[in-house]
Design a protein around this motif. Structure first.
Motif, PDB file in Angstrom:
ATOM      1  N   SER A  71       0.839  -1.209   0.000  1.00  0.00           N
ATOM      2  CA  SER A  71       0.000   0.000   0.000  1.00  0.00           C
ATOM      3  C   SER A  71       0.868   1.250   0.000  1.00  0.00           C
ATOM      4  O   SER A  71       0.566   2.222  -0.701  1.00  0.00           O
ATOM      5  N   ASP A 116      -5.894  -0.926  -4.699  1.00  0.00           N
ATOM      6  CA  ASP A 116      -5.288  -1.476  -3.485  1.00  0.00           C
ATOM      7  C   ASP A 116      -6.261  -2.446  -2.828  1.00  0.00           C
ATOM      8  O   ASP A 116      -7.177  -2.044  -2.114  1.00  0.00           O
ATOM      9  N   GLU A 117      -6.083  -3.718  -3.101  1.00  0.00           N
ATOM     10  CA  GLU A 117      -6.949  -4.778  -2.587  1.00  0.00           C
ATOM     11  C   GLU A 117      -8.432  -4.421  -2.749  1.00  0.00           C
ATOM     12  O   GLU A 117      -9.183  -4.385  -1.777  1.00  0.00           O
TER      13      GLU A 117
HETATM   14 MG    MG Z   1      -2.057  -2.792   2.135  1.00  0.00          MG
END
Ligand code: MG
Ligand code: ADP
Length: 271
Positions: A62, A192-193
């Motif tokens: 991240s 991000d995910e």
């Molecule tokens: Mg992360």
């Protein structure tokens, strides 16, 4: 603010864009206080490439994505997106730190979708999508709305224009978040995910939208635990651990024949 007030970095070799890739990360370091989170990341993403990034929790995935759009300032190294050196202007061999408004302009070329759907709760779906084009790009409201409706069609939600976020499922909210990012016509999309917070039965509808984007040529960097997506949609796969790129290559090769013990150990837990 004058240039004298801004940080100047002396660059012996200048800061020439090292290639024609859309994203170039060169020796990217990031520390928070004494904690060194990124320890020298080098990578390039070509135009139209889908790069998936995997790795254990806390490995810096991240943080790296946030460095790409300069939500985090690098501690060292350089990062270019679409020919722009993020965060700096170059003049007579020196780098000057950009002001916040100038960084925002650079960032408007990069869409980002997070794990948590961060739609504005007080705005309708269309209101969410037209917010940035109208406020930042000064696109006329009628034009922005017409484009928003097109984008809702594209993400499979043509009838949700007037709904509010709380009336939508997590998967629908995430598709609106993707439409909202696309409304700025970015050159690059960061994910991000994007499916990690979704109920399992809603993951597929979001991955389908991302697959469609990829097939239409969008350049994407995707942090994900969805190995099927990485294998089928990704052009490249990066395994990060402890702030470094341990291994990178074609997804089938990295997943099927990992070269490093750390990659093998990670994959044995997730596959
Ligand atoms: Mg992360
Ligand atoms: P990942 O996304 O791979 O799980 P992160 O990039 O979120 O990893 O975090 C990497 C490390 O950096 C973690 O140890 C995390 O606690 C730390 N970290 C991230 N953001 C900050 C911050 N703003 N301040 C201090 N530490 C941070």
């Amino acid at each position: 603010m004058s240039e004298q007030d801004t940080t100047v970095i002396e660059t012996a070799e200048g800061a020439e864009l090292p290639s024609d890739a859309l994203v170039v990360a060169e020796n990217v370091h990031k520390s928070f206080g004494r904690l060194e989170v990124l320890k020298g990341i080098d990578l390039q993403v070509k135009r139209g490439e889908v790069m998936c990034i995997i790795g254990p929790s806390g490995s810096g995935k991240s943080t790296f994505l946030r460095c790409v759009n300069h939500l985090e300032k690098l501690s060292a190294g350089r990062l270019w997106v679409n020919g722009e050196l993020m965060g700096y202007r170059q003049k007579r061999g020196k780098l000057y730190e950009l002001r916040e408004a100038e960084i925002a302009a650079q960032r408007s070329d990069i869409g980002m979708v997070f794990q948590r759907f961060n739609l504005f709760p007080h705005l309708s779906v269309v209101g969410n999508i037209i917010e940035a084009p109208v406020q930042v790009k000064r696109v006329p409201k009628a034009q922005a709305t017409a484009k928003a409706l097109e984008l809702l069609e594209r993400v499979g939600l043509p009838d949700k224009a007037d709904a509010y976020p709380e009336q939508l499922s997590g998967g629908q909210q995430q598709r609106v978040a993707i439409a909202r990012a696309l409304a700025m016509e970015p050159s690059l999309m960061l994910f991000d995910e994007p499916t990690s917070a979704l109920d399992p039965e809603l993951v597929g509808e979001v991955l389908d939208v991302m697959r469609d984007l990829a097939e239409n040529g969008m350049t994407m960097m995707v942090v994900t635990h969805e190995m099927g997506f990485a294998r089928e949609v990704g052009d490249s796969l990066v395994f990060m651990d402890d702030g470094v790129v341990v291994e990178a290559g074609e997804p089938a090769a990295v997943l099927g024949n990992p070269q490093h013990e750390r990659t093998r150990a990670f994959l044995s837990k997730v596959l």
